[in-house]
Design a protein around this motif. Structure first.
Motif, PDB file in Angstrom:
ATOM      1  N   VAL A  41       0.818  -1.212   0.000  1.00 57.82           N
ATOM      2  CA  VAL A  41       0.000   0.000   0.000  1.00 57.82           C
ATOM      3  C   VAL A  41       0.855   1.268   0.000  1.00 57.82           C
ATOM      4  N   ASP A  42       2.170   1.113   0.150  1.00 54.33           N
ATOM      5  CA  ASP A  42       3.057   2.270   0.102  1.00 54.33           C
ATOM      6  C   ASP A  42       3.482   2.558  -1.329  1.00 54.33           C
ATOM      7  N   GLN A  43       3.853   3.821  -1.565  1.00 52.37           N
ATOM      8  CA  GLN A  43       4.281   4.245  -2.892  1.00 52.37           C
ATOM      9  C   GLN A  43       5.798   4.321  -2.963  1.00 52.37           C
ATOM     10  N   ILE A  44       6.371   3.696  -4.002  1.00 52.28           N
ATOM     11  CA  ILE A  44       7.804   3.820  -4.252  1.00 52.28           C
ATOM     12  C   ILE A  44       8.067   3.612  -5.735  1.00 52.28           C
ATOM     13  N   VAL A  45       8.981   4.389  -6.274  1.00 54.25           N
ATOM     14  CA  VAL A  45       9.438   4.232  -7.654  1.00 54.25           C
ATOM     15  C   VAL A  45      10.956   4.137  -7.624  1.00 54.25           C
ATOM     16  N   ILE A  72      34.987  -6.679 -22.736  1.00 54.64           N
ATOM     17  CA  ILE A  72      34.201  -6.692 -21.500  1.00 54.64           C
ATOM     18  C   ILE A  72      34.802  -5.625 -20.594  1.00 54.64           C
ATOM     19  N   PRO A  73      34.032  -4.620 -20.221  1.00 57.18           N
ATOM     20  CA  PRO A  73      34.612  -3.454 -19.548  1.00 57.18           C
ATOM     21  C   PRO A  73      35.048  -3.724 -18.112  1.00 57.18           C
ATOM     22  N   GLN A  74      36.068  -3.026 -17.717  1.00 57.14           N
ATOM     23  CA  GLN A  74      36.565  -3.093 -16.341  1.00 57.14           C
ATOM     24  C   GLN A  74      35.579  -2.447 -15.374  1.00 57.14           C
ATOM     25  N   ARG A  75      34.837  -1.457 -15.866  1.00 57.17           N
ATOM     26  CA  ARG A  75      34.017  -0.645 -14.974  1.00 57.17           C
ATOM     27  C   ARG A  75      32.700  -0.281 -15.663  1.00 57.17           C
ATOM     28  N   VAL A  76      31.618  -0.353 -14.923  1.00 58.57           N
ATOM     29  CA  VAL A  76      30.300   0.079 -15.414  1.00 58.57           C
ATOM     30  C   VAL A  76      29.617   0.891 -14.327  1.00 58.57           C
ATOM     31  N   THR A  77      28.995   2.008 -14.718  1.00 57.75           N
ATOM     32  CA  THR A  77      28.283   2.867 -13.771  1.00 57.75           C
ATOM     33  C   THR A  77      26.813   2.942 -14.157  1.00 57.75           C
ATOM     34  N   ILE A  78      25.943   2.740 -13.175  1.00 62.88           N
ATOM     35  CA  ILE A  78      24.512   2.946 -13.398  1.00 62.88           C
ATOM     36  C   ILE A  78      24.049   4.108 -12.529  1.00 62.88           C
ATOM     37  N   ARG A  79      23.066   4.827 -13.039  1.00 62.89           N
ATOM     38  CA  ARG A  79      22.507   5.964 -12.307  1.00 62.89           C
ATOM     39  C   ARG A  79      20.992   5.873 -12.337  1.00 62.89           C
ATOM     40  N   GLY A  80      20.365   6.488 -11.344  1.00 66.05           N
ATOM     41  CA  GLY A  80      18.914   6.473 -11.322  1.00 66.05           C
ATOM     42  C   GLY A  80      18.339   7.273 -10.177  1.00 66.05           C
ATOM     43  N   THR A  81      17.046   7.112  -9.978  1.00 70.30           N
ATOM     44  CA  THR A  81      16.339   7.890  -8.963  1.00 70.30           C
ATOM     45  C   THR A  81      15.396   6.988  -8.172  1.00 70.30           C
ATOM     46  N   VAL A  82      15.151   7.376  -6.929  1.00 70.73           N
ATOM     47  CA  VAL A  82      14.196   6.690  -6.057  1.00 70.73           C
ATOM     48  C   VAL A  82      13.209   7.722  -5.540  1.00 70.73           C
ATOM     49  N   ARG A  83      11.920   7.420  -5.649  1.00 69.80           N
ATOM     50  CA  ARG A  83      10.869   8.325  -5.179  1.00 69.80           C
ATOM     51  C   ARG A  83      10.040   7.612  -4.109  1.00 69.80           C
ATOM     52  N   THR A  84       9.872   8.257  -2.961  1.00 69.59           N
ATOM     53  CA  THR A  84       9.117   7.671  -1.849  1.00 69.59           C
ATOM     54  C   THR A  84       8.235   8.731  -1.207  1.00 69.59           C
ATOM     55  N   LEU A  85       7.258   8.273  -0.400  1.00 69.55           N
ATOM     56  CA  LEU A  85       6.309   9.199   0.211  1.00 69.55           C
ATOM     57  C   LEU A  85       6.247   9.090   1.733  1.00 69.55           C
ATOM     58  N   SER A  86       7.262   8.440   2.327  1.00 72.05           N
ATOM     59  CA  SER A  86       7.343   8.398   3.787  1.00 72.05           C
ATOM     60  C   SER A  86       8.802   8.276   4.194  1.00 72.05           C
ATOM     61  N   ASP A 117      10.020   6.304   6.508  1.00 75.41           N
ATOM     62  CA  ASP A 117      10.373   4.893   6.679  1.00 75.41           C
ATOM     63  C   ASP A 117      10.693   4.228   5.346  1.00 75.41           C
ATOM     64  N   MET A 118       9.866   4.508   4.343  1.00 74.17           N
ATOM     65  CA  MET A 118      10.109   3.912   3.027  1.00 74.17           C
ATOM     66  C   MET A 118      11.384   4.477   2.405  1.00 74.17           C
ATOM     67  N   ARG A 119      11.632   5.741   2.660  1.00 78.02           N
ATOM     68  CA  ARG A 119      12.850   6.367   2.139  1.00 78.02           C
ATOM     69  C   ARG A 119      14.091   5.686   2.725  1.00 78.02           C
ATOM     70  N   ALA A 120      14.063   5.423   4.034  1.00 74.40           N
ATOM     71  CA  ALA A 120      15.191   4.761   4.692  1.00 74.40           C
ATOM     72  C   ALA A 120      15.347   3.323   4.201  1.00 74.40           C
ATOM     73  N   LEU A 121      14.216   2.623   4.030  1.00 72.54           N
ATOM     74  CA  LEU A 121      14.260   1.254   3.533  1.00 72.54           C
ATOM     75  C   LEU A 121      14.856   1.203   2.128  1.00 72.54           C
ATOM     76  N   ALA A 122      14.471   2.128   1.283  1.00 70.98           N
ATOM     77  CA  ALA A 122      14.963   2.146  -0.093  1.00 70.98           C
ATOM     78  C   ALA A 122      16.477   2.331  -0.129  1.00 70.98           C
ATOM     79  N   GLU A 123      16.988   3.258   0.658  1.00 70.89           N
ATOM     80  CA  GLU A 123      18.440   3.475   0.686  1.00 70.89           C
ATOM     81  C   GLU A 123      19.163   2.211   1.153  1.00 70.89           C
ATOM     82  N   LYS A 124      18.631   1.573   2.195  1.00 69.90           N
ATOM     83  CA  LYS A 124      19.242   0.357   2.736  1.00 69.90           C
ATOM     84  C   LYS A 124      19.269  -0.755   1.692  1.00 69.90           C
ATOM     85  N   ARG A 125      18.141  -0.972   1.015  1.00 71.66           N
ATOM     86  CA  ARG A 125      18.054  -2.075   0.066  1.00 71.66           C
ATOM     87  C   ARG A 125      18.855  -1.812  -1.213  1.00 71.66           C
TER      88      ARG A 125
END
Length: 387
Positions: A231-235, A251-265, A267-275
């Motif tokens: 029931v919580d929102q997260i992207v 086959i590259p020595q190094r690869v970088t990925i980037r992105g975003t996380v969107r949360t509405l609480s 607790d969910m924000r902390a969980l997202a960072e941890k995971r």
């Protein structure tokens, strides 16, 4: 109480201000021309105090009512900055600055708050004090936080604070709002996977960083599907993958990925960072490599206060006849920093059938000006009624 007649009279003048700002967009904290124009107009209106340089290029002005028996101080905030977008509207007042554009309507927000400041300075039909706040760098720069960090709330004694944003797709001059969490926290991540590069024909002699990155992109989606309460929102969105090699046979020595996380609480924000951290480190280790996780906390969840939201909705309904329930928004808004320091509310005003914000063909709808200005003015006059 419908739109105030005074704003119908002022519409051509406020529209002229808005279109001048639109033609001369400035990005992030570089709002030097805009800030100077704002300060100049506030002085011409007869504001009681004008302070520049708060939050680098922010402008704050004080307007005192006819009386001050209530002791109340209300803040009204508008953002001033533009976006790094090349405008494609074809308007006669289109941006004259290549690669910069008012694609989110902050020109309209600034013009509407200037219009309200002019009216409030003329009439002063309230019991208390108004602080009008013109903020730079909403679009990713955290200008709201910098103004708060400069002690704005304490310096001006602000007790409540209100903000507004135009909203394409809603009828012009209509309003929508919701209590509690409204706009999402907007965090970002940059993860660099380190392995052993080598020839693509001999993968057994490598530690493949692209396999690590690819597996991680898919596994990150389990944060929403398996870690978050349904029931919580997260992207969680991975938006970029960059390799240290562009060759077909490496086959590259190094690869970088980037992105975003969107949360509405929180607790969910902390969980997202941890995971995110656990998944990236665990996946890299599984394939024999390592991960350098840079998780960047951005704007917090923007939370409307219950009492101020109910009041803001009543004011909006008195102007337009109704105030709709707004949806949750997974975009970010740095007015969140001000709402962390003081109770208040943020409302949406309809921009009509226009391109969406952040689109090169977007334009603020000047027909929304009277409703927006009236809302600002009524917030003050109804919250701090003259005796």
């Amino acid at each position: 109480m419908p739109v105030k007649n005074r704003f119908a009279e002022l519409l051509p003048e406020i529209t002229e201000w808005r279109r001048d700002l639109h033609e001369n967009p400035e990005i992030l904290f570089e709002t030097h021309r805009t800030s100077a124009i704002v300060a100049e107009k506030l002085e011409a209106f007869g504001c009681d105090e004008i302070v520049t340089g708060i939050g680098r290029t922010g402008v704050v002005a004080v307007i005192k009512g006819k009386s001050d028996t209530s002791g109340k101080v209300i803040g009204l905030r508008a953002d001033m900055d533009a976006l790094p977008i090349h405008e494609q509207t074809g308007l006669e007042y289109a941006s004259k600055t290549d690669g910069a554009m008012h694609a989110c309507g902050h020109d309209g927000h600034t013009a509407m708050l200037l219009g309200a400041a002019k009216y409030l300075s003329e009439t002063r039909n309230f019991d208390g004090t108004v602080v009008v706040i013109f903020q730079p760098a909403e679009e990713g720069g955290g200008g709201g936080k910098e103004m708060c960090d400069d002690g704005m709330m304490e310096r001006f004694g602000i007790q409540e604070v209100y903000g507004m944003h135009n909203w394409p797709g809603k009828p012009v001059g209509s309003f929508a709002i919701r209590p509690g969490a409204f706009f999402a926290a907007t965090d970002t991540f940059e993860i660099t996977f380190e392995g052993i590069g080598g020839h693509a024909a001999k993968p057994n002699e490598t530690v493949d960083t692209l396999v690590m990155a690819s597996q991680t992109v898919m596994t990150l989606q389990t944060i929403a599907s398996r870690n978050a309460d349904p029931v919580d929102q997260i992207v969680v969105s991975v938006t970029s993958i960059e390799s240290s090699s562009k060759a077909f046979n490496v086959i590259p020595q190094r690869v970088t990925i980037r992105g975003t996380v969107r949360t509405l609480s929180k607790d969910m924000r902390a969980l997202a960072e941890k995971r995110v951290t656990e998944i990236c480190n665990g996946t890299a280790a599984t394939f024999g490599g390592s991960a350098d996780v840079n998780y960047i906390l951005g704007y917090p969840v923007m939370v409307n206060s219950e009492d101020q939201t109910a009041f803001a909705a009543e004011v909006a309904a008195s102007i337009s006849g109704d105030c709709a329930d707004a949806p949750l928004v997974m975009g970010g808004e740095d007015f969140a920093f001000m709402l962390e320091e003081r109770p208040g509310a943020y409302i949406l005003v309809g921009n009509g059938d226009t391109a969406m914000v952040h689109h090169p063909e977007y334009n603020f709808n000047d027909d929304a000006i009277p409703a927006g200005c009236s809302w600002w003015a009524e917030i003050v006059e109804q919250r701090m009624p003259a005796g």
